[in-house]
Design a protein around this motif. Structure first.
Motif, PDB file in Angstrom:
ATOM      1  N   GLY A  20       0.800  -1.215   0.000  1.00  0.00           N
ATOM      2  CA  GLY A  20       0.000   0.000   0.000  1.00  0.00           C
ATOM      3  C   GLY A  20       0.834   1.266   0.000  1.00  0.00           C
ATOM      4  N   ALA A  21       2.056   1.166   0.558  1.00  0.00           N
ATOM      5  CA  ALA A  21       2.862   2.376   0.741  1.00  0.00           C
ATOM      6  C   ALA A  21       3.728   2.723  -0.458  1.00  0.00           C
ATOM      7  N   LEU A  22       3.954   1.786  -1.379  1.00  0.00           N
ATOM      8  CA  LEU A  22       4.943   1.984  -2.439  1.00  0.00           C
ATOM      9  C   LEU A  22       4.645   3.219  -3.293  1.00  0.00           C
ATOM     10  N   GLU A  23       3.412   3.383  -3.701  1.00  0.00           N
ATOM     11  CA  GLU A  23       3.058   4.524  -4.554  1.00  0.00           C
ATOM     12  C   GLU A  23       3.365   5.852  -3.871  1.00  0.00           C
ATOM     13  N   TYR A  24       3.097   5.941  -2.591  1.00  0.00           N
ATOM     14  CA  TYR A  24       3.258   7.202  -1.855  1.00  0.00           C
ATOM     15  C   TYR A  24       4.714   7.456  -1.491  1.00  0.00           C
ATOM     16  N   LEU A  25       5.447   6.402  -1.109  1.00  0.00           N
ATOM     17  CA  LEU A  25       6.856   6.620  -0.800  1.00  0.00           C
ATOM     18  C   LEU A  25       7.644   6.916  -2.070  1.00  0.00           C
ATOM     19  N   ALA A  26       7.189   6.372  -3.208  1.00  0.00           N
ATOM     20  CA  ALA A  26       7.869   6.661  -4.478  1.00  0.00           C
ATOM     21  C   ALA A  26       7.758   8.151  -4.818  1.00  0.00           C
TER      22      ALA A  26
ATOM     23  N   PRO B 241      -1.018  11.486   2.489  1.00  0.00           N
ATOM     24  CA  PRO B 241       0.032  10.831   1.692  1.00  0.00           C
ATOM     25  C   PRO B 241       1.308  10.534   2.474  1.00  0.00           C
ATOM     26  N   LEU B 242       1.568  11.274   3.548  1.00  0.00           N
ATOM     27  CA  LEU B 242       2.779  11.030   4.338  1.00  0.00           C
ATOM     28  C   LEU B 242       2.588   9.950   5.394  1.00  0.00           C
ATOM     29  N   TRP B 243       1.409   9.349   5.426  1.00  0.00           N
ATOM     30  CA  TRP B 243       1.115   8.301   6.418  1.00  0.00           C
ATOM     31  C   TRP B 243       2.005   7.070   6.223  1.00  0.00           C
ATOM     32  N   TRP B 244       2.600   6.914   5.043  1.00  0.00           N
ATOM     33  CA  TRP B 244       3.439   5.735   4.799  1.00  0.00           C
ATOM     34  C   TRP B 244       4.591   5.654   5.785  1.00  0.00           C
ATOM     35  N   ARG B 245       5.082   6.794   6.251  1.00  0.00           N
ATOM     36  CA  ARG B 245       6.164   6.777   7.245  1.00  0.00           C
ATOM     37  C   ARG B 245       5.687   6.181   8.567  1.00  0.00           C
ATOM     38  N   THR B 246       4.477   6.546   8.957  1.00  0.00           N
ATOM     39  CA  THR B 246       3.913   5.975  10.190  1.00  0.00           C
ATOM     40  C   THR B 246       3.709   4.470  10.040  1.00  0.00           C
ATOM     41  N   MET B 247       3.321   4.032   8.838  1.00  0.00           N
ATOM     42  CA  MET B 247       3.121   2.600   8.593  1.00  0.00           C
ATOM     43  C   MET B 247       4.399   1.812   8.876  1.00  0.00           C
ATOM     44  N   PHE B 248       5.519   2.306   8.392  1.00  0.00           N
ATOM     45  CA  PHE B 248       6.787   1.620   8.661  1.00  0.00           C
ATOM     46  C   PHE B 248       7.195   1.770  10.127  1.00  0.00           C
ATOM     47  N   GLY B 249       6.909   2.918  10.711  1.00  0.00           N
ATOM     48  CA  GLY B 249       7.285   3.148  12.103  1.00  0.00           C
ATOM     49  C   GLY B 249       6.529   2.274  13.087  1.00  0.00           C
ATOM     50  N   ILE B 250       5.313   1.869  12.738  1.00  0.00           N
ATOM     51  CA  ILE B 250       4.517   1.016  13.623  1.00  0.00           C
ATOM     52  C   ILE B 250       5.270  -0.263  13.966  1.00  0.00           C
ATOM     53  N   ALA B 251       6.088  -0.765  13.041  1.00  0.00           N
ATOM     54  CA  ALA B 251       6.805  -2.025  13.258  1.00  0.00           C
ATOM     55  C   ALA B 251       7.819  -1.926  14.392  1.00  0.00           C
ATOM     56  N   LEU B 252       8.163  -0.722  14.817  1.00  0.00           N
ATOM     57  CA  LEU B 252       9.083  -0.568  15.951  1.00  0.00           C
ATOM     58  C   LEU B 252       8.501  -1.145  17.233  1.00  0.00           C
TER      59      LEU B 252
END
Length: 538
Positions: free
Chosen positions: A120-126, A252-263
């Protein structure tokens, strides 16, 4: 099955028996009632009748759960078979295993989450990292995780043998946490790729040690159920990644939070394992007998310490043989079971599960389902549902039978998918049949081909090779996964999706034949008993 029902079922299996007596038949220990080896059907019936009379006479004081089972085991490399009747009267655990299984499953959640989060995050992080027009770099962001997982899966076995299972979990939390942090804060694509590589190494190690640890701390009578929980939590991790991506449309910047949740689960994994007991089997193999007894007491209750220690002693592996090296996996003693483990993971991947997931969006769109989220959610929900059902059947139906049912269902579903694209008579229903075939395939996969290999492998491997053999088999999994992901679309373009699906159906049919002739049933048997049968000391 609803989650609450599943939880009640597992808790019921772990009720406290510390104040109950029990008839036990232990190797090398005095017994109240001894059982002679029996091999004939009428004698088995006699044992069952005696056990029933004993239960009736003792009443509520003793609840024995004695079960006589016959197993056909491949006892030699030449394929000889012998009937083995377990004589041990099994007694449910009075320890408290579930919290430690839950901690280990944080690694399984991270496994699924890191696999699914990029979709889900690829389009936005790109867009954020300026690589929208560079599909090669986008491919690296996706596939670097798989490359790291391949490295981690081979590393996990060595670390688990060297430092123990719990310490390896704590070490594993380091690349998992750092990888998540780098991905969440990346300002360049290079940092993102490094973060994905570290996260991949972490999930590769997790893929090796989560099923290993769970199998070694689980009571025999519920080992199948608890072992299959690993696959269930991987599916939950994937679903969690899909759910975490829902706010992306508005932010659109929510992708950073998505990766951060894994912490969060990474830190909880390290903290939880600091208070979890080490595998008694690893401790015994290291000659740490007093610590092994303490671990057994925490996991199974003090009344089972002597019994399990005698089992470990009877296996005669830890005390008499040195730690196995990588080349030992290919010796005549172990090659057969190691080849079975590698073959199961190869069949799992070559049967097309990842290809189906990759192509499911297009298949669903042909049926009028235009939402990517809806398509992914339906596939993910089918996977979770099937895995939950498999967990409830694992210790009743058995591992081998679930594998046979699973690959047979996958073969039929793949054939249906292939025909839905080619038969003109089915053209009016092609969209609906494609959706039905995809869902049935995922359900069939989740019943056996998904959860069973990771559970079965630690069971059939001898203790001295268990960690390395599991790592080798999982390495085959990640390599084949990477190759399929790399070449699938090219093969589809050249031969067509119908032909590819027909090839997957053929692989599933071959898997059924292989499993029927080479895989042994392990339900209801201790790891030491399986080891003495399949890998006897020389």
């Amino acid at each position: 099955m609803q989650a609450s029902t599943y939880a009640v079922k597992v808790n019921t299996l772990c009720v406290d028996f510390s104040k109950r007596g029990g008839l036990t038949a232990r190797f090398g220990q005095p017994k109240r009632r001894s059982l002679m080896p029996i091999r004939f059907g009428n004698c088995l019936d006699s044992i069952a009748m005696r056990a029933e009379r004993a239960r009736g006479s003792i009443g509520s004081v003793v609840r024995s759960n004695a079960i006589s089972r016959s197993f056909k085991i491949r006892a030699s490399a030449e394929g000889d078979r012998e009937d083995v009747v377990p004589l041990k009267l099994e007694r449910k655990s009075s320890g408290n295993v579930l919290p430690y299984v839950g901690v280990a499953c944080l690694g399984a959640i991270l496994f699924g989450y890191h696999l699914g989060v990029v979709n889900g995050a690829l389009e936005y992080l790109a867009k954020d990292l300026g690589i929208v027009e560079n599909t090669v770099l986008q491919g690296w962001v996706v596939s670097t995780l798989l490359a790291g997982a391949t490295v981690g899966s081979f590393t996990g076995g060595t670390l688990a043998d060297q430092f123990g299972r719990t310490k390896t979990f704590m070490l594993d939390a380091i690349p998992l946490a750092i990888g998540a942090f780098l991905c969440a804060t990346a300002k360049t694509v290079e940092v993102m790729i490094v973060g994905r590589l570290l996260a991949g190494i972490g999930i590769g190690i997790s893929s090796a040690i989560v099923p290993l640890y769970i199998s070694e701390i689980s009571p025999t009578e519920i080992r199948g159920t608890l072992g299959s929980v690993n696959q269930l939590f991987i599916c939950i991790g994937i679903l969690a990644a899909l759910v975490a991506g829902l706010p992306l449309a508005g932010n659109p910047l929510w992708w950073r939070t998505m990766f951060g949740i894994a912490l969060v689960p990474s830190i909880l994994l390290a903290l939880g394992m600091a208070f979890s007991p080490e595998s008694p089997r690893w401790l015994y193999q290291q000659g740490k007998f007093a610590q092994a007894e303490m671990s057994i007491q925490r996991l199974f209750g003090k009344e089972r310490v002597t019994e399990i220690m005698n089992d470990l002693k009877a296996s005669a592996q830890g005390a008499s043989e040195p730690e196995a090296g990588w080349f030992d996996l290919f010796s005549s003693r172990y090659f057969k079971v190691v080849s079975v483990g590698a073959a199961l993971f190869l069949f799992q991947q070559l049967a097309g599960i990842n290809a189906v997931v990759y192509y499911s969006t297009s298949v669903f769109r042909s049926a009028g389902v235009t939402s990517d989220v809806a398509a992914s959610a339906l596939v993910g929900a089918s996977n979770v549902f099937g895995t939950t059902v498999a967990s409830s059947l694992m210790d009743r139906q058995g591992r081998k039978s679930l594998l046979l049912i699973s690959f047979s269902g996958m073969a039929a579903s793949m054939l249906l998918l292939s025909l839905s694209f080619t038969w003109k008579v089915l053209a009016p229903y092609s969209g609906m049949l494609a959706v039905v075939g995809t869902v049935l395939y995922v359900l069939s996969f989740s019943l056996g081909a998904g959860p069973v290999p990771a559970l079965l492998l630690p069971e059939i491997f001898a203790s001295r090779i268990r960690a390395k053999a599991v790592a080798l088999s999982l390495g085959m999994h990640w390599i084949s996964n990477f190759v399929i992901g790399l070449y699938f679309l090219s093969v589809v373009t050249k031969f067509g999706i119908s032909t590819v699906y027909l090839g997957f159906a053929s692989v599933c049919a071959l898997a059924v034949l292989y499993i029927a002739g080479n895989v042994v049933e392990t339900k209801g048997r201790s790891l030491e008993e399986i080891e003495r049968t399949l890998s006897p000391a020389v």
